[in-house]
Write a protein that holds these residues in place. Structure first.
Motif, PDB file in Angstrom:
ATOM      1  N   LEU A  79       0.820  -1.213   0.000  1.00 40.82           N
ATOM      2  CA  LEU A  79       0.000   0.000   0.000  1.00 40.82           C
ATOM      3  C   LEU A  79       0.853   1.261   0.000  1.00 40.82           C
ATOM      4  N   ILE A  80       1.874   1.280   0.837  1.00 43.21           N
ATOM      5  CA  ILE A  80       2.753   2.453   0.907  1.00 43.21           C
ATOM      6  C   ILE A  80       3.488   2.641  -0.414  1.00 43.21           C
ATOM      7  N   ARG A  81       3.973   1.563  -0.979  1.00 44.37           N
ATOM      8  CA  ARG A  81       4.711   1.654  -2.246  1.00 44.37           C
ATOM      9  C   ARG A  81       3.811   2.077  -3.402  1.00 44.37           C
ATOM     10  N   SER A  82       2.555   1.652  -3.374  1.00 45.06           N
ATOM     11  CA  SER A  82       1.653   1.970  -4.486  1.00 45.06           C
ATOM     12  C   SER A  82       1.198   3.429  -4.467  1.00 45.06           C
ATOM     13  N   GLN A  83       1.492   4.168  -3.416  1.00 47.23           N
ATOM     14  CA  GLN A  83       1.124   5.582  -3.372  1.00 47.23           C
ATOM     15  C   GLN A  83       1.999   6.415  -4.315  1.00 47.23           C
ATOM     16  N   ARG A  84       3.202   5.947  -4.574  1.00 44.58           N
ATOM     17  CA  ARG A  84       4.084   6.630  -5.527  1.00 44.58           C
ATOM     18  C   ARG A  84       3.802   6.060  -6.917  1.00 44.58           C
ATOM     19  N   PRO A  85       3.451   6.908  -7.886  1.00 42.36           N
ATOM     20  CA  PRO A  85       3.059   6.394  -9.197  1.00 42.36           C
ATOM     21  C   PRO A  85       4.188   5.641  -9.901  1.00 42.36           C
ATOM     22  N   LEU A  86       3.806   4.564 -10.533  1.00 42.50           N
ATOM     23  CA  LEU A  86       4.743   3.731 -11.278  1.00 42.50           C
ATOM     24  C   LEU A  86       4.431   3.894 -12.756  1.00 42.50           C
ATOM     25  N   GLY A  87       5.438   4.047 -13.567  1.00 44.20           N
ATOM     26  CA  GLY A  87       5.212   4.180 -14.995  1.00 44.20           C
ATOM     27  C   GLY A  87       6.511   4.112 -15.771  1.00 44.20           C
ATOM     28  N   VAL A  88       6.378   4.053 -17.070  1.00 44.74           N
ATOM     29  CA  VAL A  88       7.515   3.993 -17.974  1.00 44.74           C
ATOM     30  C   VAL A  88       7.854   5.424 -18.395  1.00 44.74           C
ATOM     31  N   THR A  89       9.139   5.764 -18.354  1.00 46.05           N
ATOM     32  CA  THR A  89       9.557   7.090 -18.792  1.00 46.05           C
ATOM     33  C   THR A  89      10.516   6.956 -19.966  1.00 46.05           C
ATOM     34  N   ALA A  90      10.553   7.994 -20.765  1.00 47.28           N
ATOM     35  CA  ALA A  90      11.467   8.043 -21.903  1.00 47.28           C
ATOM     36  C   ALA A  90      12.640   8.932 -21.526  1.00 47.28           C
ATOM     37  N   GLY A  91      13.719   8.322 -21.122  1.00 52.90           N
ATOM     38  CA  GLY A  91      14.920   9.060 -20.772  1.00 52.90           C
ATOM     39  C   GLY A  91      14.727  10.038 -19.628  1.00 52.90           C
ATOM     40  N   LYS A  92      13.817   9.757 -18.731  1.00 56.16           N
ATOM     41  CA  LYS A  92      13.486  10.620 -17.591  1.00 56.16           C
ATOM     42  C   LYS A  92      12.978  11.992 -18.021  1.00 56.16           C
ATOM     43  N   PHE A  93      12.563  12.128 -19.274  1.00 58.61           N
ATOM     44  CA  PHE A  93      12.040  13.397 -19.760  1.00 58.61           C
ATOM     45  C   PHE A  93      10.528  13.476 -19.591  1.00 58.61           C
ATOM     46  N   TYR A  94       9.836  12.409 -19.965  1.00 59.43           N
ATOM     47  CA  TYR A  94       8.381  12.410 -19.866  1.00 59.43           C
ATOM     48  C   TYR A  94       7.880  10.982 -19.713  1.00 59.43           C
ATOM     49  N   ARG A  95       6.668  10.854 -19.200  1.00 65.65           N
ATOM     50  CA  ARG A  95       6.045   9.542 -19.043  1.00 65.65           C
ATOM     51  C   ARG A  95       5.520   9.065 -20.395  1.00 65.65           C
ATOM     52  N   VAL A  96       5.632   7.782 -20.616  1.00 65.97           N
ATOM     53  CA  VAL A  96       5.178   7.181 -21.863  1.00 65.97           C
ATOM     54  C   VAL A  96       3.721   6.746 -21.666  1.00 65.97           C
ATOM     55  N   THR A  97       2.798   7.549 -22.200  1.00 63.11           N
ATOM     56  CA  THR A  97       1.366   7.284 -22.079  1.00 63.11           C
ATOM     57  C   THR A  97       0.699   7.471 -23.433  1.00 63.11           C
TER      58      THR A  97
END
Length: 120
Positions: A79-97
């Motif tokens: 639960l604590i870990r899931s509070q921080r959003p998880l996602g794929v990023t492109a070179g730490k510039f932007y989220r891949v959505t």
């Protein structure tokens, strides 16, 4: 940025070049493959973010009050870990959505329109 430029230049070559039919078909196939590749990354990157957002709700509603103490602690960590959003990023510039895919396609077309206008 690289994919945007590749799509822009390929689209420009398809629309402005006077190449043979076979070369145009190859360029169109290449464009489709590049767009599809970017789309797949964006689609599944967005899916990872969606599944992560559902994780906290799933853990909370799993019937943890009657579970053993060890399991409750493990669920609390999740639960604590899931509070921080998880996602794929492109070179730490932007989220891949999926929204990123749309913005990449818009940028590619904008650059293509500018290049095409300068060519005329």
């Amino acid at each position: 940025m690289g994919a945007t430029i590749i799509i822009c230049v390929t689209l420009f070559l398809i629309t402005t070049s006077e190449q043979h039919f076979a070369a145009l078909v190859k360029l169109q196939g290449y464009l489709i493959v590049v767009v599809y590749e970017i789309f797949m990354y964006c689609w599944f990157g967005d899916d990872v973010m969606y599944q992560n957002s559902r994780l906290a709700t799933s853990v909370y509603t799993c019937g943890w009050p009657g579970a053993p103490q060890k399991l409750q602690k493990a669920l609390l960590i999740i639960l604590i870990r899931s509070q921080r959003p998880l996602g794929v990023t492109a070179g730490k510039f932007y989220r891949v959505t999926r929204e990123t895919f749309v913005s990449l396609m818009k940028a590619s077309y904008s650059y293509y329109a500018l290049l095409n206008q300068m060519n005329k």
